[in-house]
Design a protein around this motif. Sequence first.
Motif, PDB file in Angstrom:
ATOM      1  N   ALA A  98       0.844  -1.192   0.000  1.00 21.76           N
ATOM      2  CA  ALA A  98       0.000   0.000   0.000  1.00 21.76           C
ATOM      3  C   ALA A  98       0.879   1.241   0.000  1.00 21.76           C
ATOM      4  O   ALA A  98       2.093   1.165   0.208  1.00 21.76           O
ATOM      5  CB  ALA A  98      -0.923   0.004   1.220  1.00 21.76           C
ATOM      6  N   ARG A  99       0.263   2.365  -0.281  1.00 21.17           N
ATOM      7  CA  ARG A  99       0.950   3.657  -0.227  1.00 21.17           C
ATOM      8  C   ARG A  99       0.179   4.561   0.736  1.00 21.17           C
ATOM      9  O   ARG A  99      -1.044   4.606   0.691  1.00 21.17           O
ATOM     10  CB  ARG A  99       1.033   4.298  -1.609  1.00 21.17           C
ATOM     11  CG  ARG A  99       1.960   3.532  -2.562  1.00 21.17           C
ATOM     12  CD  ARG A  99       2.026   4.185  -3.940  1.00 21.17           C
ATOM     13  NE  ARG A  99       2.961   3.495  -4.802  1.00 21.17           N
ATOM     14  CZ  ARG A  99       4.252   3.766  -4.887  1.00 21.17           C
ATOM     15  NH1 ARG A  99       4.758   4.750  -4.151  1.00 21.17           N
ATOM     16  NH2 ARG A  99       5.046   3.086  -5.690  1.00 21.17           N
ATOM     17  N   PRO A 150       0.700  -3.940   4.812  1.00 19.55           N
ATOM     18  CA  PRO A 150      -0.247  -3.157   5.615  1.00 19.55           C
ATOM     19  C   PRO A 150      -0.704  -3.894   6.871  1.00 19.55           C
ATOM     20  O   PRO A 150      -0.991  -3.266   7.887  1.00 19.55           O
ATOM     21  CB  PRO A 150      -1.419  -2.931   4.644  1.00 19.55           C
ATOM     22  CG  PRO A 150      -0.807  -3.034   3.275  1.00 19.55           C
ATOM     23  CD  PRO A 150       0.270  -4.066   3.406  1.00 19.55           C
TER      24      PRO A 150
END
Length: 279
Positions: A98-99, A150
């Motif tokens: 994820a970002r 995450p």
Amino acid sequence: MADFRIDDLARAAGTTVRHVRGFQERGLLPPPRMKGRVGFYDDSHLARIHLIARLKDRGYTLASIGEMLSAWERGHNLADLLGLERVIHDPWSDEEPARMTLAQVVRRFYPEIPEDALKGRTPADYPKLGRAEELEFIRWTGEEYEVPSPRLLEVGAELVEAGIELEAVFEIAGRLRGDVDAIARQFVRLTVEHAGLDARSGDRDVREVGEVIRRLRPIGMQAVQGLLARSLHAEIQAEFARQIESMGLTPPAPDARRTRTAPRPEAGRGAGAAGGTGQ
């Protein structure tokens, strides 16, 4: 199978276009598949670059790496070799990276900080997050954070929400990582020994080796999850007993409910019942 242009391949491999071209010029990397005048690479090229990087980390020169790869290709089918490289470097989890923005990460670990106070801040304002980068929970790209797992990040945030200091969370993570690395090394070493995957035994086919590695993935995860679940259950029970004892309390016996006697009927109710029977 993914298709990469050369700049996409370099980014995915964590290297530069110049290095990718250098690998091709030395014959370390197979040529791309051409569509018109554009070359496209796939997962096998990415796996080959990862393999080259690992061999370089172990002290091999590019010349010696080229000799090893050439020897492999002479003795084995190239497609089998590239397939084995993919198996080795394919991720063991289906979790998608994820970002996150700096504000999102900070809010997970510092929930007491108001959102308005995060405007104009940089990672340098939160030096404790550097430890999270060392543990590879997050990686600052210059504009945002890449989060490889995450789930792991969320575990850390949940521990902070439970009242554990951030430094202690990172200390726990560092120690656990060392323990897990040791478990992984032992599991792989024992499997190599008992499955006959030692490099000194030359009767193994590349495809056979790849198949054993594929089977290792679910087996290894199931073994660790099962053993960890049992150990956690035992440790939590033992810790609960210690906490109860430290408070001066005695936990009830396991069969207390079963041995408890049922209340007797009231005297009046019993007499009335007897009188009613006599009428």
